[in-house]
Design an enzyme around this catalytic site. Structure first.
Site, mmCIF file in Angstrom:
data_model
loop_
_atom_site.group_PDB
_atom_site.id
_atom_site.type_symbol
_atom_site.label_atom_id
_atom_site.label_comp_id
_atom_site.label_asym_id
_atom_site.label_seq_id
_atom_site.Cartn_x
_atom_site.Cartn_y
_atom_site.Cartn_z
ATOM 1 N N LYS B 78 0.778 -1.193 0.081
ATOM 2 C CA LYS B 78 0.051 -0.015 0.028
ATOM 3 C C LYS B 78 0.837 1.267 0.134
ATOM 4 C CE LYS B 78 -3.715 1.976 2.869
ATOM 5 N NZ LYS B 78 -4.532 1.750 4.078
ATOM 6 N N SER B 153 -9.332 2.282 3.354
ATOM 7 C CA SER B 153 -8.518 2.822 2.376
ATOM 8 C C SER B 153 -7.452 1.799 1.842
ATOM 9 C CB SER B 153 -7.622 3.913 3.157
ATOM 10 O OG SER B 153 -6.908 3.214 4.412
ATOM 11 N N SER B 177 -9.408 -0.046 7.692
ATOM 12 C CA SER B 177 -8.930 0.046 6.353
ATOM 13 C C SER B 177 -8.168 -1.255 5.704
ATOM 14 C CB SER B 177 -8.036 1.081 6.260
ATOM 15 O OG SER B 177 -8.547 2.312 6.400
#
Lengths: 116, 487
Positions: B78, B153, B177
């Protein structure tokens, strides 16, 4: 008659109080917040954020209904306390690379705008 | 054999046996990437040339002697995690073009174990969001239905795993997330206990809530990745000395006699009948396996969301102060003095959600309001922590849905921030009190995957891995994402 006027006065004061409590964020408050946050906002953003922040504040206001009189604030969640280490200098990273990340560099200095 | 369906353990065995080369594996995953990425956009940055080069260097001779299950495995990271020499943007325009000057500890551990990075996964800007629609670059699309969000996210991470572009990805979880996108994309998402995995190199969102963890296609894979990334780190003084377990052994632990609690406050009856059915089916599976399922009382469960939306923005406003255009990142063009330089730079390059949260945080920490909001929230945090501790006196884990619904449509929740916040209602409690949580797919609702969630005691990832494993085994295979089956 005086009692009637006093009563009206009391109502006026109370409604003023209640109005303040449920009032959304004012224009001045939003401007002040933007400066504190170091954010320059466009006009559309100001209006939009004023509404949205007021909604969010209304949402978190539910916390006011919870009795926390005898409760201490919680700062750390796994019970860890101050972690100590020896005060010894350690090398870290590539100095040149770190300095090079700066948008404006002059030799070993990072340039900024004038403060005054 | 379908290379992209092999588990980490199977890949490792095939490599050691000489049946597969690392190049074979990278090639198979790249094949999926090439066919799907333009539609789902799970990555901000990729470097397949680099990974193919590394794959060629990992000859069968080198692999034969390797004991690491992660050797030669293509992974996604990420974009909130620093990767030395590679662009790291945190999903934000303010860091466009910024090359990280060091690598995050958790990521370095993966590299040391031989994992190969495909690239940086798309995410909501600075991890703020529940749909990846807040990415400063582009939204990611759910591989099961391109008109829907993958969650956030860590949406790019979950999508990349579900679409078999990577074997696994590493994400971050501050309010759900990792778990929520895992639920929306039909993959496993594990949020370790706060302090289990180093946050060094994670671009901080909320320092008392952030967590780094794996997103994988199976519970067993999650256990392998967790083993690789846990550990005390001198660069992160909030990491624990508590010894990790052998999680890959723990997943096969018998759950017979374990007791799990379903919080009364999740208000199951308010959820759709399909969600209720699915959740009930998972409960039946657990009972069949000898688990006792009881109802527990977490009186302030719903208040955890309000606590989160006070404490998190407060910490965000502090952490985001470093983006000042001086030492790194993009800068405003015209500014005469320092104050206007700060305001223009941040005003121009930070997105709406980030700005909202910074201002919210500034407000709740400002003089005159701090007691009413921030300190109050910290007190309710303690009340919730005490409630959770008490409930764990009676049960081994909590069980609840990961999200109230499966994936929603792109654009559906962007009008009102609070609509988006409500999708975190079952996940934030884990971050507020620091406990571990795992989302595992329980099945499909229509054509969309749906996940159920176990929350464990502090440092007891082993129990929730074992329980999640039961769900996975009972469930069997999930259908492929439409984007793959349509190829």
């Amino acid at each position: 008659m005086t009692i009637y006027i006093l009563f009206l006065l009391l109502l006026a004061i109370l409604s003023e109080f209640c109005y303040n409590y449920t009032m959304s964020i004012t224009n001045e408050q939003l401007e002040h917040l933007a400066i504190l946050s170091r954010l320059e906002l466009k006009d559309e953003e100001k209006t939009q954020f004023q509404d949205q922040l007021s909604d969010i504040l209304d949402f978190v206001d539910q916390l006011q209904n919870i009795n926390t009189e005898t409760v201490e604030p919680m700062h750390h969640i796994t019970g860890l306390e101050t972690v100590w280490r020896e005060d010894v200098v350690q090398e870290f990273g590539d100095r040149e690379e770190l300095l090079d990340s700066a948008p404006e560099r002059q030799g070993d200095y990072i340039k900024t705008k004038p403060i005054f | 054999m379908d290379i992209v369906e092999l588990s980490l353990k199977q890949l490792h065995n095939e490599l050691k046996a000489g049946n597969l080369t690392v190049s074979d594996i990278v090639g198979a995953y790249k094949n999926n990437f090439d066919k799907t990425e333009n539609k789902i956009k799970a990555f901000i940055h990729t470097d397949w040339d680099e990974i193919e080069k590394k794959a060629q260097e990992l000859t069968p001779d080198k692999i034969k002697n390797s004991n690491s299950v992660l050797q030669g495995v293509p992974v996604g990271i990420k974009d909130v995690l620093m990767t030395h020499g590679v662009q790291t943007t945190a999903g934000s325009k303010i860091l466009e073009g910024y090359k990280a000057t060091y690598t995050a500890t958790a990521v370095q551990k993966l590299f040391d174990a031989g994992a190969l990075m495909v690239g940086k996964n798309n995410c909501d800007e600075f991890a703020m969001g529940g749909s990846t629609e807040n990415s400063g670059f582009f939204p990611t699309h759910n591989p099961y239905d391109l008109s829907r969000v993958p969650g956030g996210s860590s949406g790019g991470s979950a999508t990349a795993v579900a679409t078999r572009q990577v074997v696994f990805s590493i994400g971050s979880d501050t309010g759900g997330s990792i778990r929520q996108p895992a639920s929306f994309c039909g993959v496993v998402g594990l949020k370790p206990t706060y302090g289990r995995v180093s946050r060094f190199g994670l671009i901080a969102m909320a320092s008392s809530l952030d967590s780094v963890g794996p997103i994988t296609k199976s519970v067993e894979d999650a256990a392998y990745v967790l083993e690789a990334i846990v550990g005390h780190d001198s660069y992160d003084s909030t990491t624990t000395d508590s010894k990790p377990e052998k999680y890959t052994d723990a997943i096969d632990r018998s759950v017979k006699g374990m007791k799990i609690g379903v919080p009364k406050q999740i208000d199951l009856a308010s959820l759709s009948s399909e969600v209720q059915e699915q959740f009930q089916q998972s409960i039946d599976w657990l009972k069949d396996s000898g688990v006792e399922v009881v109802e527990i009382d977490l009186q302030h469960l719903k208040d955890a969301l309000a606590v989160y939306y006070v404490i998190m923005p407060a910490e965000v406003s502090s952490n985001m102060a470093k983006f000042d255009g001086i030492r790194f990142g993009q800068t405003a063009d015209k500014a005469d003095d320092l104050l206007s330089f700060y305001m223009k730079t941040r005003g121009e390059y930070l997105g709406a959600e980030v700005k909202r949260r910074i201002m919210m945080g500034t407000y709740v920490l400002s003089s005159g309001y701090m007691d009413e909001y921030y300190v109050k929230a910290q007190k309710v945090r303690r009340i919730i922590a005490n409630e959770v501790k008490q409930a764990f006196g009676d049960v081994d884990a909590f069980f609840l849905p990961t999200t109230p619904t499966p994936a929603f449509e792109i654009g559906e929740k962007t009008m009102n921030p609070i609509d988006m916040y409500l999708s975190d209602i079952y996940t934030v409690i884990a971050n507020i009190v620091g406990i571990p949580g795992i989302s595992v797919p329980s099945g499909m609702i229509g054509e969309l995957p749906f996940g159920v969630q176990f929350l464990g005691k502090h440092f007891d990832e082993a129990t929730i891995l074992a329980l999640a494993n039961v769900i996975e085994k009972k469930r069997g295979n999930l259908p492929q994402p439409k984007i793959l089956s349509n190829l």
